[in-house]
Scaffold this motif. Structure first.
Motif, PDB file in Angstrom:
ATOM      1  N   ARG A 135      18.637  14.792  30.936  1.00  0.00           N
ATOM      2  CA  ARG A 135      18.362  14.324  32.366  1.00  0.00           C
ATOM      3  C   ARG A 135      19.524  13.591  32.828  1.00  0.00           C
ATOM      4  N   TYR A 212       9.813  19.984  38.198  1.00  0.00           N
ATOM      5  CA  TYR A 212      11.099  19.960  38.413  1.00  0.00           C
ATOM      6  C   TYR A 212      11.509  19.162  39.390  1.00  0.00           C
ATOM      7  N   VAL A 213      12.843  18.422  39.068  1.00  0.00           N
ATOM      8  CA  VAL A 213      13.264  17.354  39.968  1.00  0.00           C
ATOM      9  C   VAL A 213      14.600  17.828  40.734  1.00  0.00           C
ATOM     10  N   ASP A 252      10.465  15.071  42.480  1.00  0.00           N
ATOM     11  CA  ASP A 252       9.571  16.296  42.243  1.00  0.00           C
ATOM     12  C   ASP A 252       9.077  16.649  43.349  1.00  0.00           C
ATOM     13  N   TYR A 284      15.730  19.788  35.893  1.00  0.00           N
ATOM     14  CA  TYR A 284      16.313  18.424  36.426  1.00  0.00           C
ATOM     15  C   TYR A 284      17.694  18.532  37.103  1.00  0.00           C
TER      16      TYR A 284
END
Length: 330
Positions: A135, A212-213, A252, A284
């Motif tokens: 990340r 999910y970001v 997100d 991410y």
């Protein structure tokens, strides 16, 4: 006066780029219109009469060469692409054709122009990096990776663009923005979908189990960044370089929808099951954009809230579009 070709002029980002450039008096803007849709983004932004239009397809190499030579193009902003991730997953071949072959056609046309000073800014995407490691924000130095079909197609196009700079000494640069949003984006993405549902008096959708970001940038800030990179190419400082273009605002789906719902306090999100393809996306995405800030002094001028407010106000002014059925391919 610079003669500037903007490919993808009828799309969301290309049209906003053309609008930005049309406000500078020393530019002549040439656009490519593939078909005659009455609701393309250039028409939605009201810039149709500010652009000299040509009619054809970036997949037609001879057509692109004629445009670049006949209009004596000095600069090219290359946006023409098929950009929707899930549509690309269902139908990969047209995406590879447009995003890869379309790019080398543009680069070959620039090379064929035969002048040393022609400049090309290739607009890519953060998805070209593939999955992140632990990340961490993507840095330009880590190179591209294999991911879903759209991201892979853009990664290949990036390498081709850099190869033209390396092998032919061309003034080419690659820009990888995060997720752009703003006026005239009628694509099935989370921000326009959520705004349109709220304006229809409906509740926006959160997909169960999807965390999910994604990082977001208002389109006016994105085109300003692209313009600064082109200015760097004029001075040769950006030749062959790659620049990330992001704000640091990463959320997100729940977080970004909550931010939009602050403008619609009577709406509440509902939960639905996601499609199978939705479960396979990159988990991410966040960019380290320190390079473009250091090299060119670029900074976003809009906060996320101001960008969302401007986008909502634009949609409120287009009830003819707001009421149309919404496609949940995001």
């Amino acid at each position: 006066m610079a003669n500037i070709l903007v490919t993808g002029t009828t799309g969301f980002v290309g049209a906003n780029m053309a609008k930005f450039l049309s406000e500078e008096k020393d530019h002549s803007i040439i656009g490519i219109r593939h078909d005659n849709s009455p609701i393309d983004a250039a028409r939605l932004l009201g810039i149709d009469n500010r652009v000299t239009w040509t009619y054809g397809d970036v997949l037609d190499a001879n057509f692109v060469k004629r445009v670049v030579n006949d209009y004596e193009i000095d600069e090219i902003y290359h946006f023409a692409a098929l950009p929707i991730v899930r549509i690309a997953g269902r139908s990969p071949v047209p995406v590879f054709e447009t995003n890869i072959a379309g790019t080398w056609n543009v680069l070959e046309a620039a090379r064929d122009r035969g002048i040393e000073e022609i400049r090309v800014v290739h607009c890519s995407t953060d998805k070209a990096y593939g999955d992140t490691v632990q990340r961490k924000p993507y840095r330009e130095s880590q190179g591209v990776g294999v991911s879903e079909i759209y991201g892979t197609s853009k990664a290949a196009a990036d390498l081709i663009a850099q190869s033209y700079a390396l092998n032919y000494g061309m003034k080419v640069a690659v820009v990888r923005p995060c997720n752009m949003f703003g006026p005239a984006d009628s694509n099935p993405r989370i921000i326009p979908n959520t705004i349109r549902l709220c304006l229809q008096g409906k509740n926006p959708v959160i997909f169960r189990g999807i965390g999910y970001v994604r990082e977001y940038i208002f389109v006016e800030d994105a085109v300003d960044g692209l313009y600064k990179v082109m200015r760097g190419l004029r001075e040769s400082s950006a030749k062959g370089e790659v620049f990330n273009l992001g704000t640091g605002w990463a959320f997100d789906q729940v977080q970004i929808i909550k931010k939009i719902l602050r403008f619609f306090p009577d709406r509440k999100a509902v939960v639905r099951d996601p499609s199978e393809y939705m479960k396979r996306e990159i988990k991410y995405q966040k960019l380290d954009s320190s390079k473009i800030r250091t090299w060119f002094g670029w900074r976003p001028k809009q906060t996320l809230d101001r960008g969302l407010k401007k986008t909502i106000e634009w949609w409120k002014g287009r009830p003819d579009l707001t009421g149309k059925a919404i496609n949940f391919t995001r």
